[in-house]
Design an enzyme around this catalytic site. Structure first.
Site, PDB file in Angstrom:
ATOM      1  N   HIS A  49      40.324  53.849  13.537  1.00 15.27           N
ATOM      2  CA  HIS A  49      41.502  53.935  14.234  1.00 15.27           C
ATOM      3  C   HIS A  49      42.428  52.877  13.984  1.00 15.27           C
ATOM      4  CE1 HIS A  49      38.404  55.787  17.148  1.00 15.27           C
ATOM      5  NE2 HIS A  49      39.251  56.766  16.827  1.00 15.27           N
ATOM      6  N   ASP A  52      41.381  49.687  15.303  1.00 18.30           N
ATOM      7  CA  ASP A  52      40.138  49.131  14.794  1.00 18.30           C
ATOM      8  C   ASP A  52      40.785  47.938  13.724  1.00 18.30           C
ATOM      9  OD1 ASP A  52      38.494  50.487  16.462  1.00 18.30           O
ATOM     10  OD2 ASP A  52      38.533  52.235  14.815  1.00 18.30           O
TER      11      ASP A  52
END
Ligand code: XUL
Ligand code: MN
Length: 343
Positions: A49, A52
């Site tokens: 993501h 992330d």
């Protein structure tokens, strides 16, 4: 049937076990520590993501985001890993409450598009041209709250903005029929591929098929994969398993229906999935009951199951299969496959 497969998963697949009804049951593992586990578990790439890769990105400028993503690329290289894709995480921000690209609020739609552009910057900095869109809240709880035709146009508009921002980025839609929404606008592979045709550059819109999402739509994941491959649009997969029509379970690959898993491996291998650099991605979660020390086993197990099914698929008696197909003796074909799987 010659391909060699490379595997990926996202850091969210090692998680703390919180669910809708209870708190975390395992301590958090830092990203750096997770990255050091990838190779040992048999994985070559990381699915991200956007946040992330660059935490707290909403508090950073575009230049700061790019700089931090470049730092992450160096960390990946130090671990011998590549980034497979980046997915904008639009569903946790308060501006995504009523959907992102399909929100009824123009300011929220604008935020979603800007955030997607930052995710593209991160993808470029990490060295991947793949952007995955899981359209989490692009749907409704009640039909009257949004107009499905307008919503479709808004998703197309958002993708066109991304394509205009970066002439190389490939947008990969991950369809899912429900959860968190009652009804999602792009529930199946067919919807995603149809939507691609409306976009400015249809050739740069493909799909990420998740086994569990197809099952939740009442469909067979291997048929969905074959359909996408016939359009050259299967650019990544989220293999996992799902026990019937309930919440999205993300169970280990093949753990519910080994034959359904076999057919996914078979169709992928038969048609050269991976030969253009596609990875075999997993989206699996360990059971909430598991202790920290064994909370990555679902990943290595899923990979192992894939490879064992690959061996079975490649060792099948293809001439017998062909003969039974031409005789239309599907009962015998059924038993041949069952015998093969049962060993
Ligand atoms: C949601 C889901 C997501 C996406 C990545 O069901 O599968 O994890 O795969 O955002
Ligand atoms: Mn997924």
């Amino acid at each position: 049937m010659t391909g060699k497969f490379r595997f990926t998963f996202g850091p969210w697949n090692i998680h703390e076990g919180a669910d809708s009804f209870g708190p975390p049951v395992r301590k958090s593992i830092e990203l750096g520590e997770k990255l050091s586990m990838y190779k040992k578990l048999g994985f070559d790439g990381v699915q991200f993501h956007d946040d992330d890769a660059v935490p707290d990105m909403n508090d950073l400028t575009a230049q700061q985001i790019i700089a931090r993503a470049k730092d992450m690329r160096k960390i990946l290289e130090d671990h011998g890993l590549a980034a497979e894709f980046v997915a904008p995480r639009l569903w946790e921000d308060e501006r995504g409450i009523d959907g992102s690209y399909t929100s009824n609020d123009a300011a929220c739609r604008e935020y979603a598009i800007e955030r997607s552009k930052r995710a593209i910057d991160i993808a470029n900095s990490l060295g991947t041209d793949l952007l995955v869109l899981w359209l989490a809240r692009e749907g409704t709880y009640i039909r009257e709250s949004k107009d499905s035709m307008v919503s479709t146009e808004r998703i197309v508009y958002a993708i066109n903005q991304m394509q205009g921002y970066d002439p190389k980025i490939r947008v990969c839609i991950e369809p899912k029929p429900n959860e968190p929404m009652d009804h999602a606008y792009i529930p199946t592979t067919g919807h995603a591929i149809g939507l691609a045709q409306l976009c400015a550059d249809p050739a740069r819109v493909g799909v990420n098929i998740e086994s569990a999402h197809a099952i939740l739509a009442g469909l067979d994941p291997s048929d969905e994969m074959g359909y996408a491959m016939s359009f050259n649009k299967l650019w990544t997969v989220h293999l996992n398993d799902q026990n019937g029509l309930k919440f999205d379970q993300d169970k280990s690959f093949g753990s519910v229906d080994i034959r359904r898993a076999f057919n996914q491996v078979r169709i992928l291998d038969k048609h050269g999935y991976g030969n253009n650099g596609e990875y075999v991605g997993l989206d699996v979660k360990t059971m909430r009951t598991q202790k920290l020390e064994v909370s990555t086993r679902h990943l290595s197990n899923s990979r192992k199951v894939f490879l064992r099914l690959l061996e079975l698929s490649r060792n099948g008696d293809e001439s017998k299969i062909e003969a039974l197909i031409s005789e239309r003796d599907y009962e015998e074909l059924d038993m041949l496959i069952m015998d093969h799987l049962l060993g």
